[in-house]
Design an enzyme around this catalytic site. Sequence first.
Site, PDB file in Angstrom:
ATOM      1  CB  THR A  59       3.654   4.564   8.939  1.00  0.00           C
ATOM      2  OG1 THR A  59       2.764   3.986   7.975  1.00  0.00           O
ATOM      3  CG2 THR A  59       3.186   4.233  10.344  1.00  0.00           C
ATOM      4  CG  ASN A 143      -5.938   6.060   2.692  1.00  0.00           C
ATOM      5  OD1 ASN A 143      -6.350   6.923   3.455  1.00  0.00           O
ATOM      6  ND2 ASN A 143      -5.943   4.779   3.020  1.00  0.00           N
ATOM      7  CB  SER A 193       4.717   7.559   1.638  1.00  0.00           C
ATOM      8  OG  SER A 193       5.239   6.260   1.492  1.00  0.00           O
ATOM      9  CG  HIS A 195       5.066   3.134  -1.098  1.00  0.00           C
ATOM     10  ND1 HIS A 195       3.858   2.486  -1.170  1.00  0.00           N
ATOM     11  CD2 HIS A 195       5.174   3.571   0.169  1.00  0.00           C
ATOM     12  CE1 HIS A 195       3.270   2.524   0.006  1.00  0.00           C
ATOM     13  NE2 HIS A 195       4.044   3.182   0.844  1.00  0.00           N
ATOM     14  CB  THR A 231      22.702   4.408   8.283  1.00  0.00           C
ATOM     15  OG1 THR A 231      23.561   4.222   9.404  1.00  0.00           O
ATOM     16  CG2 THR A 231      23.527   4.527   7.015  1.00  0.00           C
ATOM     17  CB  CYS A 319     -11.521 -10.105   6.667  1.00  0.00           C
ATOM     18  SG  CYS A 319     -12.454 -11.606   6.856  1.00  0.00           S
TER      19      CYS A 319
HETATM   20  N1  PLP Z   1      -1.049   7.960   4.853  1.00  0.00           N
HETATM   21  C1  PLP Z   1      -1.788   7.635   3.774  1.00  0.00           C
HETATM   22  C2  PLP Z   1      -2.886   8.539   3.336  1.00  0.00           C
HETATM   23  C3  PLP Z   1      -1.528   6.454   3.063  1.00  0.00           C
HETATM   24  O1  PLP Z   1      -2.267   6.136   1.998  1.00  0.00           O
HETATM   25  C4  PLP Z   1      -0.465   5.616   3.506  1.00  0.00           C
HETATM   26  C5  PLP Z   1      -0.174   4.348   2.836  1.00  0.00           C
HETATM   27  O2  PLP Z   1      -1.001   3.722   2.227  1.00  0.00           O
HETATM   28  C6  PLP Z   1       0.276   6.021   4.625  1.00  0.00           C
HETATM   29  C7  PLP Z   1      -0.051   7.188   5.261  1.00  0.00           C
HETATM   30  C8  PLP Z   1       1.400   5.189   5.124  1.00  0.00           C
HETATM   31  O3  PLP Z   1       2.526   5.307   4.292  1.00  0.00           O
HETATM   32  P1  PLP Z   1       3.643   4.175   4.332  1.00  0.00           P
HETATM   33  O4  PLP Z   1       3.058   2.968   3.670  1.00  0.00           O
HETATM   34  O5  PLP Z   1       4.787   4.748   3.559  1.00  0.00           O
HETATM   35  O6  PLP Z   1       3.991   3.937   5.748  1.00  0.00           O
END
Ligand code: PLP
Length: 396
Positions: A59, A143, A193, A195, A231, A319
């Site tokens: 994000t 996503n 990102s 994760h 940091t 929702c």
């Molecule tokens: N962009 C996409 C396509 C995502 O799927 C996500 C998270 O689900 C993000 C941005 C945001 O990433 P983060 O959760 O690391 O802020």
Amino acid sequence: MRAEAVEAMMPYLSELYANPSGSHRFARRARQAVDEARDTVARVVGCHPNEVVFTGCGTESDNMAIVGAIARRGGVALCPAVEHHAVLHVVEHLDGRSSGGHASGRGSVVGVDAFGRVDLDELAAILGATPDVTIVSVMAVNNEVGTITDIAEVARVVRRHAPDALLHTDAVQSACWLDLRDITPHVDLLSLSAHKFGGPKGVGVLVERGGPKVDPLLVGGGQERERRSGTHNTAGIVAAAVALDLTDRERVDENVRLVALRDRLVDGLRDRLDGITETVPREYKVAGSAHVCITGIESEALLFLLDEAGVCASAASACASGAMEPSHVLAAMGVDRSMALGALRLTLGQTTMAADIERAVDVIGAAVDQLRRHHPTPAVADVSAPTTLDPIASAS
Ligand code: PLP
């Protein structure tokens, strides 16, 4: 997280805990670890290490690209309507559609086709009619529905009609499925990102090709060559690089394995149940995404039953105030509202095995049967009115 990534980060949470911006020996060891991680990320992404900026999440990377571009140059930011909210809300904010608006810039949202790919004719028309477009942001993989966008093709349109505009891609969902080296040369800015590829939460990357392109979002201590103050999260950055490297090495084989499992999942659901529509044809999607719309059920009720049976899925519908709102992605793709309310999003990844697929088909089949028996909506009842869902209401 990948076990290797967890293992890699542990020393940096204990004996190598020093701040990499310090000058003593422990700080220098931490600094070296961040530099090595940067080299790894650059190799997998296909850029120079100096072009890699570590951030706090995807994000933040998305926000930095767009807010930073507008802060530096003013003008207009464009994105398709199916972007993740980390991009879409920023552009809408500039457009004044969400709270406040933004003093120094404007935003505009571009339509998509039925699969969720940006409408290139509309993009070209807007670029042609808007001389001060500063940045165009188009995601590489959606996503929610898994659609792949050909970023090279988008780049051709942007370079032709707005040669001065920056092109950013949110590649947060791409690393497991696509070779990032094929995407990077076409863009100025690229977000990742950790994760999403087996690394820790709270580590993002913004690639700025050819040096600083946008103003920093965070200022202060001047870390990351003044691009992103704060940091360093040394442990997270080290683990992210380990995860990205493994993901890259295994990507081709994992695509083959998971496309077969995904096909078994979707085919299994179609064999087991009536009224299953694949939202996007498989040839347009990444291997790890199965997205279907199921008639005669509401996805929030289905998710409740799936969760009880140990199958974790999502619907990507929000929702609000008891009223079900279909996802902005499906709405932009023109998916009928009644279909969208039965959306089910299943994702596969590194830990998904054949037995999981068999179990998911059994559990989803039984849950849909149960819902159709007890709640013959929305295919049967009026689907135009917002519906309050008992299971969710009682759960919350
Ligand atoms: N962009 C996409 C396509 C995502 O799927 C996500 C998270 O689900 C993000 C941005 C945001 O990433 P983060 O959760 O690391 O802020």
